[in-house]
Write an enzyme that holds these catalytic residues in place. Sequence first.
Site, PDB file in Angstrom:
ATOM      1  N   ASP A   1      -3.510  15.473  21.975  1.00 16.16           N
ATOM      2  CA  ASP A   1      -2.320  15.134  21.196  1.00 16.16           C
ATOM      3  C   ASP A   1      -2.438  15.545  19.737  1.00 16.16           C
ATOM      4  O   ASP A   1      -1.452  15.922  19.103  1.00 16.16           O
ATOM      5  CB  ASP A   1      -2.043  13.624  21.277  1.00 16.16           C
ATOM      6  CG  ASP A   1      -1.462  13.222  22.621  1.00 16.16           C
ATOM      7  OD1 ASP A   1      -1.234  14.118  23.468  1.00 16.16           O
ATOM      8  OD2 ASP A   1      -1.237  12.018  22.842  1.00 16.16           O
TER       9      ASP A   1
ATOM     10  N   ASP B   1       0.814  -1.203   0.000  1.00 18.41           N
ATOM     11  CA  ASP B   1       0.000   0.000   0.000  1.00 18.41           C
ATOM     12  C   ASP B   1       0.853   1.261   0.000  1.00 18.41           C
ATOM     13  O   ASP B   1       0.487   2.271  -0.611  1.00 18.41           O
ATOM     14  CB  ASP B   1      -0.924   0.008   1.219  1.00 18.41           C
ATOM     15  CG  ASP B   1      -2.111  -0.936   1.043  1.00 18.41           C
ATOM     16  OD1 ASP B   1      -2.323  -1.419  -0.078  1.00 18.41           O
ATOM     17  OD2 ASP B   1      -2.826  -1.182   2.046  1.00 18.41           O
TER      18      ASP B   1
ATOM     19  N   ARG C   1      -8.299  20.197  22.653  1.00 18.07           N
ATOM     20  CA  ARG C   1      -7.020  20.156  23.357  1.00 18.07           C
ATOM     21  C   ARG C   1      -6.624  18.692  23.498  1.00 18.07           C
ATOM     22  O   ARG C   1      -7.390  17.897  24.036  1.00 18.07           O
ATOM     23  CB  ARG C   1      -7.113  20.818  24.728  1.00 18.07           C
ATOM     24  CG  ARG C   1      -7.336  22.319  24.681  1.00 18.07           C
ATOM     25  CD  ARG C   1      -7.656  22.876  26.058  1.00 18.07           C
ATOM     26  NE  ARG C   1      -7.805  24.329  26.041  1.00 18.07           N
ATOM     27  CZ  ARG C   1      -8.940  24.956  25.721  1.00 18.07           C
ATOM     28  NH1 ARG C   1     -10.008  24.260  25.390  1.00 18.07           N
ATOM     29  NH2 ARG C   1      -8.987  26.276  25.732  1.00 18.07           N
TER      30      ARG C   1
ATOM     31  N   ALA D   1      -6.171  11.341  21.892  1.00 20.23           N
ATOM     32  CA  ALA D   1      -6.000  11.622  23.323  1.00 20.23           C
ATOM     33  C   ALA D   1      -6.436  13.033  23.690  1.00 20.23           C
ATOM     34  O   ALA D   1      -5.647  13.866  24.144  1.00 20.23           O
ATOM     35  CB  ALA D   1      -4.536  11.398  23.732  1.00 20.23           C
TER      36      ALA D   1
ATOM     37  N   GLU E   1      -5.056   9.808   4.831  1.00 19.72           N
ATOM     38  CA  GLU E   1      -5.423  10.727   5.889  1.00 19.72           C
ATOM     39  C   GLU E   1      -4.487  11.910   5.981  1.00 19.72           C
ATOM     40  O   GLU E   1      -3.384  11.914   5.420  1.00 19.72           O
ATOM     41  CB  GLU E   1      -5.451  10.022   7.251  1.00 19.72           C
ATOM     42  CG  GLU E   1      -4.103   9.722   7.863  1.00 19.72           C
ATOM     43  CD  GLU E   1      -3.485   8.429   7.395  1.00 19.72           C
ATOM     44  OE1 GLU E   1      -2.316   8.465   6.945  1.00 19.72           O
ATOM     45  OE2 GLU E   1      -4.144   7.372   7.461  1.00 19.72           O
TER      46      GLU E   1
END
Length: 266
Positions: A150, A45, A148, A185, A123
């Site tokens: 990662d 890929d 807010r 996160a 992405e």
Amino acid sequence: MHFTVTSRGDDVSDALKKDITASLKEHGLTENKAEPEIIISVGGDGTLLQAFHDYHERLEQTCFVGIHTGHLGFYADWQPEEVEKLVIHIAKTPFQVVEYPLLEVVVRHYDTKETDRYLALNECTVKALEGSLVCNVDIKGEPFETFRGDGLCISTPSGSTAYNKALSGAIIHPSLPSMQLTEMASINNRVYRTVGSPLVLPQHHTCLLKPLNDVEMQITVDHTSMVDQSIKSIQCRVAEENVRFARFRPFPFWKRVKESFIGEGE
């Protein structure tokens, strides 16, 4: 028909590339690296992702087909032992064209009026190099939340099985022209609050990220990465362009999902 063959660069892939090129020429096809009508990607890929970006300006004139020389991929569906069959198909058989939606990413800067536009097959991710990413998220021109955490991942349907899935995002069938916004996160407490769930946005809806803290940001588009501190906004939406795959036999999406993540079972 004009063709070109790309390779991952290992010995097995390079040997297959040489054999495929010679066989297609014997069948009367013309090798044309500048303006191919079909691109045969040999590797995985990642190799096909690279080919997509190398030829992103020819998406309306070019189809892709992938041969995997490692694990079964979501884009590379032919095996090395099937190369002779594939060559005959390419040379002799009219093929079906299957189109998948892409992600358009437009980056605006504080220090210039020029914008940078990218297309993603899988992405786009946005992170802060140090500390947390803090940014306003607007959807369809309206404020939605202040994030807010990662970082954020915005994926295509075909890319929903990649990084997005590792973030517990949903798997979306590539026949649906959409994009998915998934959190990395996020910080949620009495002061800071996000929706906390992946969002699936339809075609014509935009997602605008506006950084609030003055930090260096890392933006990735598929396998490429850039670092910038002067980012004003990052706009994502379903692109007008599609990626086109040449299909010579059925390649069901849910079968690929099952084989990749569940296996064949007993």
